[in-house]
Design an enzyme around this catalytic site. Structure first.
Site, PDB file in Angstrom:
ATOM      1  N   LYS A  60       0.360  -1.488  -0.172  1.00 36.02           N
ATOM      2  CA  LYS A  60      -0.203  -0.503   0.033  1.00 36.02           C
ATOM      3  C   LYS A  60       0.557   0.937  -0.071  1.00 36.02           C
ATOM      4  O   LYS A  60       0.823   1.943  -0.434  1.00 36.02           O
ATOM      5  CB  LYS A  60      -0.721  -0.285   1.213  1.00 36.02           C
ATOM      6  CG  LYS A  60      -2.256  -0.939   1.229  1.00 36.02           C
ATOM      7  CD  LYS A  60      -2.923  -1.309   2.482  1.00 36.02           C
ATOM      8  CE  LYS A  60      -3.653  -2.552   2.145  1.00 36.02           C
ATOM      9  NZ  LYS A  60      -4.198  -3.082   3.913  1.00 36.02           N
ATOM     10  N   GLN A 104      -4.756  -2.453  10.292  1.00 39.12           N
ATOM     11  CA  GLN A 104      -4.170  -3.076   9.204  1.00 39.12           C
ATOM     12  C   GLN A 104      -5.254  -4.516  10.469  1.00 39.12           C
ATOM     13  O   GLN A 104      -4.547  -4.297  10.758  1.00 39.12           O
ATOM     14  CB  GLN A 104      -3.316  -3.277   8.668  1.00 39.12           C
ATOM     15  CG  GLN A 104      -2.825  -4.353   7.935  1.00 39.12           C
ATOM     16  CD  GLN A 104      -3.413  -4.364   6.873  1.00 39.12           C
ATOM     17  OE1 GLN A 104      -3.322  -3.548   6.100  1.00 39.12           O
ATOM     18  NE2 GLN A 104      -3.775  -5.411   6.267  1.00 39.12           N
ATOM     19  N   ASP A 127     -10.952   3.081   4.877  1.00 38.65           N
ATOM     20  CA  ASP A 127     -11.181   1.564   4.496  1.00 38.65           C
ATOM     21  C   ASP A 127     -13.352   1.338   4.400  1.00 38.65           C
ATOM     22  O   ASP A 127     -13.603   0.085   3.448  1.00 38.65           O
ATOM     23  CB  ASP A 127     -11.039   0.976   6.194  1.00 38.65           C
ATOM     24  CG  ASP A 127      -9.470  -0.247   5.672  1.00 38.65           C
ATOM     25  OD1 ASP A 127      -9.918  -0.315   4.485  1.00 38.65           O
ATOM     26  OD2 ASP A 127      -8.711  -0.462   6.340  1.00 38.65           O
TER      27      ASP A 127
HETATM   28  N1  GUN Z   1      -7.447  -7.048   6.246  1.00 36.98           N
HETATM   29  C1  GUN Z   1      -6.941  -7.663   5.116  1.00 36.98           C
HETATM   30  N2  GUN Z   1      -7.821  -6.523   3.600  1.00 36.98           N
HETATM   31  C2  GUN Z   1      -7.806  -5.362   4.769  1.00 36.98           C
HETATM   32  C3  GUN Z   1      -8.119  -4.298   4.188  1.00 36.98           C
HETATM   33  O1  GUN Z   1      -9.407  -4.019   3.705  1.00 36.98           O
HETATM   34  N3  GUN Z   1      -8.644  -3.478   5.820  1.00 36.98           N
HETATM   35  C4  GUN Z   1      -7.445  -3.789   5.996  1.00 36.98           C
HETATM   36  N4  GUN Z   1      -7.605  -2.432   7.036  1.00 36.98           N
HETATM   37  N5  GUN Z   1      -7.277  -4.612   6.881  1.00 36.98           N
HETATM   38  C5  GUN Z   1      -7.400  -5.986   6.040  1.00 36.98           C
END
Ligand code: GUN
Length: 303
Positions: A60, A104, A127
């Site tokens: 990311k 995350q 998110d």
């Molecule tokens: N863990 C797995 N997919 C995601 C996501 O799209 N966002 C976040 N914050 N954690 C994740």
């Protein structure tokens, strides 16, 4: 059978994001033009060193930089206290130089994921996991931040020319991150699918999945979806990213989806591979949500 190229479609989305970020940085944002020199800034919060999370967050950050955006990594040890984590989120919420905040998942067991997500300011919740943004999604309010993986699935279908209106969609998985929001987005006006959601307690899963014109597999079980569970001509979207042991690889493992790809693909009209399908789209949609958050923060019309 057409293989849906998630990398190529993600690049299309990212090219658009990059243009919007450049316009913001130049103070000529796509709307009323009075936005002055703002670089979109995402903060990624990681707790502990889960190897998958380390790799996702690094990706990311890399893609944010490629889009001309700023990102910051906030790293906490596995045993961080609830109070310390929440206090940092409060500080990030209050910081006008931060446009997007992502914590995350998964978090260590002593932390309540719902409480942590809900602490993020809805305006910075790129998110789309806060109650307010989930509620906006249910209400079909324009401008809600849709969770990135389901938004990526919808974008993949749209840009591949797959019509969803009137189609039977079966989503396997009911998580907050994928299953539930995917069902909501595909049910919403504009997408107009007839949606069924299955989960680990669904009786005779195969009987339900065989009804699907579009099957979304988001269970997190390697190759759970076998050829006998898929209708001839179906569109199959594989959200799974499962590490399975593979002694023939230097790393000792490889990634497989929730779909038994080799057996299922010949039956499909369209299918996404793992890797290179949904994964890159999740990151691209996160970048799109972040640039939108920055546009709104500076009052760009239409963001
Ligand atoms: N863990 C797995 N997919 C995601 C996501 O799209 N966002 C976040 N914050 N954690 C994740």
């Amino acid at each position: 059978m057409t293989l849906i190229d998630g990398n190529a479609i993600a690049q299309e989305v990212l090219a658009e994001v990059k243009q919007r970020a450049a316009a913001l940085a130049a103070g000529t944002g796509a709307g009323d033009g009075d936005a002055a020199g703002v670089v979109p800034h995402a903060v990624f919060v990681r707790v502990g060193d889960d190897p998958a999370s380390v790799s996702y967050v690094a990706k990311k950050q890399r893609v944010a930089a490629e889009c001309g955006m700023r990102s910051t990594l906030v790293l906490f040890p596995e045993n961080v206290s609830r109070d310390e984590l929440l206090a940092r989120l409060d500080a990030l919420n209050a910081d006008p130089a931060v446009h997007g905040i992502l914590v995350q998942a998964p978090l260590p067991r002593h932390l309540d994921e719902t409480e942590v997500f809900n602490r993020i300011s809805p305006a910075k919740d790129v998110d789309g996991f806060t109650s307010l943004n989930v509620g906006r999604l249910v209400q079909e309010q324009p401008g809600a931040f849709a969770p990135c993986t389901p938004a990526g699935i919808v974008e993949l279908l749209r840009r591949s020319g797959v019509v969803t209106a009137g189609k039977r969609v079966v989503v396997v998985g009911r998580s907050l991150i994928v299953g539930k929001p995917a069902a909501l987005l595909l049910l919403a006006r504009g997408a107009d699918a007839t949606v069924t959601v299955c989960h680990s307690r669904t009786a005779d899963l195969g009987a339900v999945t065989r009804e699907a014109d579009i099957l979304v597999a988001a269970i997190g079980k390697p190759r759970l979806i076998t050829a006998d569970m898929v209708k001839e001509g179906a569109v199959v979207i594989d959200v799974g990213i499962n590490r399975v042991p593979d002694p023939s690889r230097k790393s000792g493992h490889r990634l497989v989806g929730d779909v038994d790809f080799d057996a299922v693909a010949p039956k499909c009209s369209f299918i996404t591979p793992v890797p290179g399908g949904v994964g890159p789209m999740t990151v691209a949609m996160l970048m799109r949500n972040t640039v939108a958050a920055a546009e709104r923060a500076v009052g760009v019309f239409g963001a």
